[in-house]
Write a protein that holds these residues in place. Structure first.
Motif, PDB file in Angstrom:
ATOM      1  N   HIS A  72       0.840  -1.188   0.044  1.00 17.36           N
ATOM      2  CA  HIS A  72       0.041   0.130  -0.058  1.00 17.36           C
ATOM      3  C   HIS A  72       0.822   1.113   0.165  1.00 17.36           C
ATOM      4  CE1 HIS A  72      -2.452  -2.684   2.634  1.00 17.36           C
ATOM      5  NE2 HIS A  72      -3.079  -2.856   1.666  1.00 17.36           N
TER       6      HIS A  72
ATOM      7  N   HIS B  53      -0.311  -7.591   2.891  1.00 20.68           N
ATOM      8  CA  HIS B  53       1.032  -7.245   3.271  1.00 20.68           C
ATOM      9  C   HIS B  53       1.850  -8.289   2.990  1.00 20.68           C
ATOM     10  CE1 HIS B  53       0.006  -3.837   6.446  1.00 20.68           C
ATOM     11  NE2 HIS B  53       0.169  -3.395   4.924  1.00 20.68           N
TER      12      HIS B  53
ATOM     13  N   ASP C   3       2.230   4.295   1.874  1.00 18.90           N
ATOM     14  CA  ASP C   3       2.324   4.264   3.175  1.00 18.90           C
ATOM     15  C   ASP C   3       3.190   3.073   3.971  1.00 18.90           C
ATOM     16  OD1 ASP C   3       0.801   2.530   4.144  1.00 18.90           O
ATOM     17  OD2 ASP C   3      -0.318   3.886   5.578  1.00 18.90           O
ATOM     18  N   ASP C   4       3.048   2.021   3.077  1.00 18.93           N
ATOM     19  CA  ASP C   4       3.784   0.834   3.802  1.00 18.93           C
ATOM     20  C   ASP C   4       5.299   1.125   3.741  1.00 18.93           C
ATOM     21  OD1 ASP C   4       1.470  -0.604   4.119  1.00 18.93           O
ATOM     22  OD2 ASP C   4       1.697  -1.850   2.349  1.00 18.93           O
TER      23      ASP C   4
HETATM   24 ZN    ZN Z   1      -0.296  -1.361   4.559  1.00 16.67          ZN
END
Ligand code: ZN
Length: 839
Positions: A50, A170, A52-53
């Motif tokens: 994502h 994730h 921001d990961d």
């Molecule tokens: Zn994430």
């Protein structure tokens, strides 16, 4: 619903952060950094799920300290999250988050890539994720990215060995990365890609571990680190006047729609990566061990390196233009190397350095921010050499024409050349809209047919100008997309990308219309002209058992950008029913059915997005008791608007207005999502709310998270929140108390009311409660124990306290009938005998 909103959250005050739209010109330090990077032939690909990961500390370190070409492959665009800065959700949120990632990369120096995977919302396990994503297609996209970007090193953000411990997206990103590491070099796999690219074997695969994956810092301290490398990601960059961790914080702070604005950090800090796969490591903590990352890496590179390393070691910060002869010599040599990959990469980097050293100003700006295919615009070209180098403009070529326009003009030092060109936008020019939204997507995947577009962060610009220059005898072409430049008295000079838009677009402000009875509603359609002199008519497409009149309405708009509103009357059927209504604008026999949505925030470039213009119409069979609803807002939801749609009179109660006298006016009080997490004043006002219940009121509290509650007494009795959630929106719901009034009055609630829910059943359910509470429903995700805390009711004094983690805030905007019927029952609690009615 979708409107332009200016984000005034914060202005980042750093030299690193320009207004997103302004074309960047490099200063001496930045040119020097670019030369340093030019002399490193190494690539790193970071992979997660994502926006921001990504660990910006490590991306910035690889890009700015190691000087490697560094990219972040985010498998999704983050469409499934929530938006803290505006009304955009789903696909439009994905567009914002895409641009926020690009803004972050402009700060940390990385590049950005994506796959076609759709962020469908929270997923507990990779098994579920990979069922909803098309695993084969996502894997193909990772292989495609590896084959094109050709990383020496891949770093996973997440651990592929621990499914179920974090978001399923994730773990999936890491699992697929491990698979792709082996597949990218296998010519028998995804072989149609090989018509456009080559196989590639990355050297090593790592996992970017941290104490978080070990449960605590103490555990991590004790962990065996023999298979790990570490970096001091707190290094200081004198050329920037910033530490690496400060750069990283500025980059993460671009994720404003997720509320990631954060404080910066300084000082030494260790970051760890764990070796997973590939060539064994050496003893020198060198991730590139075994790879020559100098110019000697490629055949013919040594001569280039000899020149460019000298430029770096003797860099002239006062007059970078003095390096032009050496840079041009290197440029010519690069054009002769066999390695196509590095030739393309380094040619692009070096051209930008040459352009900056010469202080070139090359710009093509349009006289209008947008235009339709088949129309004419005027371009202003500005061409300027701000060095003493011998430069001439041989010609320029507009992308709309097949031949260049010959000029052969000297570009004397600081003597501006201006040209005006009228251009015709070809009829077949594509609209400027995100390419991944052109076709209807599924829950798990975006649909993109053109292989070359896959992975790109945004749609390539349709209209650009190639400036063909002669710099000290060397022909060099520099390409610039057409921009729109304008000024605003309170903001100064502003830039926007130049956009291609349809001749006409149509929109309906509300995306859902709820008909609580058989009364007709008037629905307004806004038609917007993309060019002057629009003439045609609008008609509506609608479901069979519904009716709309008149059948069509005339549209006549004189000026581009103007709008015309037309009103249609929509008549619902007698019985419960739902479907879509779509305005269709007919101009000269051609139908236009898209809505043109503008996204305008200061931290990202202005965006236009074309989406099918449609609204859901729902005819409900619904009964209600009580009319005046007080709403205490939390972190933001559209529940008040939704309740108004079904006829309630909803008043927003500001925290300072919560007083015993004010509360008595309402038939029910509803508390917005996460209010007890975000509204500080509830600490002091909670007792008024509980007193209101005790005196006969009806309080409905929606979900809160269990961390950071502002109150100790969320409810009049013990109630403990947990992280229990049911993410499968189709998970079976079991009715525990079929005879309970809340499930029977005034609407009889059955299993059918749980059909057609979207995204999830609910979240952060309580998992412990005192005996005064009655749980009404149970549900669970596949393979999990039954969760019974989604809807809890308790009598308190003369009133009712209701706590629910059911996702009404998601179901209402999607027009889910059963959610409305059940909520009407919550609001009607205790009104069976009508004695509590106050309207
Ligand atoms: Zn994430």
């Amino acid at each position: 619903m979708f409107q332009i909103r200016i984000c005034t959250l914060l202005f980042l005050s750093s030299l690193l952060v320009l207004p997103a739209q302004q074309p960047k010109k490099l200063n001496s330090s930045e040119i020097y950094e670019a030369v340093q990077k030019l002399n490193v032939l190494a690539s790193v690909l970071y992979i997660a799920a994502h926006p921001d990961d990504e660990n910006t500390r490590l991306i910035s370190y690889m890009s700015n300290e190691v000087k490697a070409r560094t990219a972040y492959l985010s498998l999704t665009r983050g469409d499934g999250g929530q938006n803290l800065i505006g009304p955009e959700i789903r696909e439009l949120l994905g567009v914002i988050r895409t641009q926020e990632l690009l803004a972050a990369r402009r700060v940390d120096g990385g590049k950005q890539r994506f796959s076609r995977a759709n962020d469908f919302g929270y997923s507990k396990h990779p098994d579920e994720t990979l069922e909803i994503w098309n695993k084969n297609k996502v894997l193909s996209d990772i292989v495609w990215t590896i084959r094109n970007f050709k990383p020496d090193i891949i770093i996973n953000r997440f651990d592929h060995r621990s499914p179920g411990t974090t978001h399923g997206h994730h773990t999936s990103s890491a699992m697929l990365s491990v698979e792709a590491f082996d597949l990218a070099n296998d010519a028998s796999k995804y072989n149609t890609q090989l018509q456009l690219t080559e196989t590639w074997q990355p050297k090593r695969l790592f996992f970017n571990t941290s104490w978080w994956f070990y449960g605590s810092e103490e555990n991590f301290e004790k962990a065996d680190k023999s298979n790990m490398l570490n970096f001091d990601i707190g290094v200081y960059y004198p050329t920037k006047g910033l530490s690496n961790n400060e750069v990283a914080a500025l980059a993460s702070s671009q994720h404003l729609c997720q509320g990631f604005g954060r404080l910066s950090q300084r000082g030494t800090q260790q970051e760890y990566i764990e070796f997973l796969k590939g060539d064994p490591l050496d003893n020198n903590n060198n991730i590139f061990a075994g790879i020559d990352t100098s110019w000697n890496r490629i055949k013919g590179g040594k001569a280039i390196g000899d020149i460019l390393n000298k430029v770096e070691s003797e860099f002239n910060f006062v007059n970078p233009a003095s390096h032009l002869p050496q840079l041009l010599k290197a440029y010519k040599l690069i054009q002769t190397v066999e390695n196509k990959h590095w030739k393309a990469v380094k040619t692009k980097e070096l051209k930008a350095i040459i352009e900056a050293c010469a202080g070139l100003y090359l710009e093509a700006s349009s006289n209008t921010p947008n235009a339709t295919p088949n129309s004419n615009i005027t371009l202003n070209l500005e061409v300027l050499n701000r060095s003493s180098a011998n430069i001439s403009l041989a010609s320029y070529k507009l992308s709309t024409l097949s031949n260049g326009i010959s000029k052969n003009m000297e570009m004397s030092e600081n003597q501006k050349l201006n040209f005006e060109e009228g251009i015709a936008i070809p009829a077949n020019t594509n609209y400027t809209t995100p390419y991944w939204l052109n076709k209807k997507s599924t829950l798990g995947m975006y649909h993109v047919e053109e292989q070359e577009l896959i992975g790109l962060p945004e749609t390539p610009r349709a209209i650009f100008v190639d400036f063909n220059l002669n710099i000290e005898g060397t022909p060099i072409t520099i390409s610039k997309p057409v921009v729109y430049r304008y000024s605003q008295p309170d903001k100064g000079e502003l830039y926007r990308p130049f956009e291609i838009i349809p001749e006409v677009s149509a929109s309906i402000a509300d995306k859902v219309f709820i008909f609580e009875n058989d009364q007709q509603k008037e629905i307004e359609v806004t038609v917007k002209a993309g060019r002057d002199a629009i003439e045609g008519f609008v008609q509506m497409a609608y479901p069979n058992d519904w009716n709309v009149y008149p059948s069509k309405q005339k549209v006549e708009i004189a000026n581009k950008g103007d709008i015309q509103k037309v009103v249609f009357t929509v008549i619902p059927p007698k019985n419960q029913s739902e479907g879509l209504i779509t305005p269709m604008v007919n101009i000269n026999g051609e139908f236009y059915t898209d809505e043109l949505i503008e996204i305008d925030y200061v931290h990202i470039p202005y965006q236009t997005v074309l989406m099918p213009s449609e609204s859901k119409v729902v005819r409900l069979n619904i009964e209600k008791r009580g009319n005046n609803i007080g709403y205490i807002e939390g972190a933001g939801d559209v529940v008040p608007e939704s309740l108004r749609q079904i006829g309630y009179n909803v008043t927003i109660i500001k925290p300072e207005q919560i007083s015993p006298e004010n509360l008595t006016n309402f038939d029910a009080i509803v508390v917005g999502i996460r209010a007890y997490n975000v509204v500080e004043e509830l600490k002091f006002k909670q007792r008024y709310l509980l007193d209101y219940v005790e005196n006969g009121g009806n309080l409905v509290v929606q979900y809160n998270t269990n961390r950071g509650l502002k109150v100790d007494d969320l409810a009049p009795y013990d109630l403990k929140l947990s992280r229990d959630r049911v993410t499968d929106e189709n998970a079976l719901v079991r009715i525990l108390e079929p005879n309970h009034p809340i499930l029977n009055f005034p609407n009889k609630i059955t299993i059918r009311d749980f059909e057609g829910w979207v995204q999830e059943r609910g979240l952060y359910f309580p998992n412990e409660w005192s005996q005064e509470f009655t749980p009404l429903l149970a549900s669970n995700d596949k393979g999990e124990s039954s969760k019974e805390g989604s809807l809890l009711v308790a009598k308190y004094g003369k009133g009712n306290y209701i706590y629910t983690g059911l996702s009404f805030f998601r179901e209402f905007p999607a027009g889910v009938s059963g959610a409305y019927r059940l909520f009407a029952n919550l609001l009607s609690a205790g009104k069976e005998d009508n004695s509590n009615l106050k309207d």
